[in-house]
Design a protein around this motif. Structure first.
Motif, PDB file in Angstrom:
ATOM      1  N   ALA A  24       0.619  -1.091   0.043  1.00  0.00           N
ATOM      2  CA  ALA A  24      -0.062  -0.123   0.112  1.00  0.00           C
ATOM      3  C   ALA A  24       0.869   1.227  -0.132  1.00  0.00           C
ATOM      4  O   ALA A  24       0.515   2.269  -0.541  1.00  0.00           O
ATOM      5  N   PHE A  25       1.957   1.088   0.549  1.00  0.00           N
ATOM      6  CA  PHE A  25       2.868   2.197   0.688  1.00  0.00           C
ATOM      7  C   PHE A  25       4.124   2.093  -0.282  1.00  0.00           C
ATOM      8  O   PHE A  25       4.735   3.226  -0.815  1.00  0.00           O
ATOM      9  N   LEU A  26       4.514   0.845  -0.573  1.00  0.00           N
ATOM     10  CA  LEU A  26       5.691   0.587  -1.533  1.00  0.00           C
ATOM     11  C   LEU A  26       4.888  -0.291  -2.469  1.00  0.00           C
ATOM     12  O   LEU A  26       5.163  -1.245  -2.674  1.00  0.00           O
ATOM     13  N   PRO A  27       4.472   0.229  -3.551  1.00  0.00           N
ATOM     14  CA  PRO A  27       3.815  -0.297  -4.725  1.00  0.00           C
ATOM     15  C   PRO A  27       4.861  -1.037  -5.667  1.00  0.00           C
ATOM     16  O   PRO A  27       6.150  -0.547  -5.777  1.00  0.00           O
ATOM     17  N   GLY A  62      -1.710  -3.957  -9.780  1.00  0.00           N
ATOM     18  CA  GLY A  62      -3.016  -4.186  -9.405  1.00  0.00           C
ATOM     19  C   GLY A  62      -3.219  -4.614  -7.786  1.00  0.00           C
ATOM     20  O   GLY A  62      -4.036  -4.042  -6.938  1.00  0.00           O
ATOM     21  N   TYR A  63      -2.336  -5.584  -7.396  1.00  0.00           N
ATOM     22  CA  TYR A  63      -2.268  -5.834  -5.876  1.00  0.00           C
ATOM     23  C   TYR A  63      -1.935  -4.838  -4.909  1.00  0.00           C
ATOM     24  O   TYR A  63      -2.789  -4.411  -4.148  1.00  0.00           O
ATOM     25  N   SER A  64      -0.988  -4.101  -5.560  1.00  0.00           N
ATOM     26  CA  SER A  64      -0.352  -2.744  -4.576  1.00  0.00           C
ATOM     27  C   SER A  64      -1.408  -1.543  -4.778  1.00  0.00           C
ATOM     28  O   SER A  64      -1.692  -0.961  -3.638  1.00  0.00           O
ATOM     29  N   ALA A  65      -2.222  -1.393  -6.091  1.00  0.00           N
ATOM     30  CA  ALA A  65      -3.190  -0.565  -5.869  1.00  0.00           C
ATOM     31  C   ALA A  65      -4.586  -0.789  -5.242  1.00  0.00           C
ATOM     32  O   ALA A  65      -5.095   0.129  -4.423  1.00  0.00           O
ATOM     33  N   SER A  66      -4.917  -2.233  -4.934  1.00  0.00           N
ATOM     34  CA  SER A  66      -5.953  -2.586  -3.976  1.00  0.00           C
ATOM     35  C   SER A  66      -5.535  -2.437  -2.487  1.00  0.00           C
ATOM     36  O   SER A  66      -6.532  -2.165  -1.969  1.00  0.00           O
ATOM     37  N   LYS A  67      -4.432  -2.666  -2.359  1.00  0.00           N
ATOM     38  CA  LYS A  67      -4.095  -2.635  -0.884  1.00  0.00           C
ATOM     39  C   LYS A  67      -3.978  -1.067  -0.605  1.00  0.00           C
ATOM     40  O   LYS A  67      -4.222  -0.750   0.597  1.00  0.00           O
ATOM     41  N   ALA A  68      -3.553  -0.248  -1.530  1.00  0.00           N
ATOM     42  CA  ALA A  68      -3.598   1.293  -1.185  1.00  0.00           C
ATOM     43  C   ALA A  68      -4.897   1.890  -1.038  1.00  0.00           C
ATOM     44  O   ALA A  68      -5.256   2.464  -0.056  1.00  0.00           O
ATOM     45  N   ALA A  69      -5.808   1.238  -1.680  1.00  0.00           N
ATOM     46  CA  ALA A  69      -7.216   1.622  -1.698  1.00  0.00           C
ATOM     47  C   ALA A  69      -7.721   1.270  -0.047  1.00  0.00           C
ATOM     48  O   ALA A  69      -8.562   2.072   0.458  1.00  0.00           O
TER      49      ALA A  69
END
Length: 250
Positions: free
Chosen positions: A141-144, A150-157
């Motif tokens: 979420a912090f370190l895409p 897609g996984y990184s973006a979903s966890k950032a959201a």
């Protein structure tokens, strides 16, 4: 957070961190319901841990999310904790034919399903003497991660909406808790050749932090990474992606 005597739903509770949490919470005299998509896996877990309650649900389908909530509110009226643990991750490249479809599935599972369950359970949970939603997030979420956009973006959201809901519910008895996981020894990161924590160790640390009343819970090495990230976000992003590339031998 009160960690004994609850009625707890854990999505993705038939393996990995979800199952480890289910076992740990059972030992603390909680009623635990696990939700998953695979009948065979659910049956295997149920046979091994008869005190667990298991229910099948495809969280990508809104009709099934609604049915799950309706069923559990009727069968378990004292349900007071929802742990949004189910997650999927794909290695994705913009040039891949299935790039968009994979990201849609990641967003549905990792972000929209937890948000929808929070909405559908909201009134029920607010009427409990004590309740909580626990969202299982990731340092991505912090370190895409370049290889998992897609996984990184979903966890950032998920991180963003966890903060928003926590503020919205600040004057209620309902808590919103976020857990950030490091690499854990599960099928999701089987291709990563790096040090990983065991699901049981992660579950034990989560339980410890919940007991101490934390609402933002970075696990293991993520505590150090987030501290560095506060001061050197650009450098930390480069280092994180370099570590992942090395772990994948790319």
């Amino acid at each position: 957070m009160k960690i004994e005597g609850n009625t707890v739903l854990i999505t993705g509770g038939d393996s990995g961190v979800g199952l480890a949490l289910a076992k740990a919470l059972l030992q603390l005299n909680n009623t635990v319901i696990i939700a998953g998509r695979n009948d065979e896996k659910l049956l295997q877990v149920k046979n091994k841990f008869p005190r667990l309650h298991a229910v099948k649900c495809d969280l990508c389908q809104d009709s099934e999310r609604k049915n799950l909530v309706s069923e559990l509110k009727n069968q378990f009226p004292e349900l007071n904790i929802v742990i949004n643990n189910a997650g999927v991750a794909f290695f994705s490249d913009l040039r891949d034919e299935n790039f968009y479809e994979n990201i849609v599935k990641e967003m549905e599972t990792n972000f929209l399903a937890p948000l929808r369950l929070a909405q559908l359970f909201s009134e029920h949970l607010r009427n409990q003497p004590y309740s909580a939603i626990v969202n299982i997030g990731s340092a991505a979420a912090f370190l895409p991660l370049t290889v998992m956009p897609g996984y990184s973006a979903s966890k950032a959201a998920l991180h963003s909406v966890s903060q928003s809901l926590r503020y919205q519910l600040r004057n209620t008895k309902m808590q919103v808790i976020e857990v950030l996981l490091p690499p854990v020894d599960t099928q999701m990161v089987v291709d990563f050749k790096m040090k990983k924590l065991s699901p049981d160790k992660v579950a034990a640390e989560i339980i410890k932090e919940l007991k101490e009343g934390r609402v933002f819970i970075p696990i293991g090495q993520i505590k150090i990474l987030l501290w560095i990230y506060r001061f050197f976000p650009g450098v930390m992003g480069v280092l994180a992606n370099r570590m992942v590339s090395n772990a994948l031998n790319k």
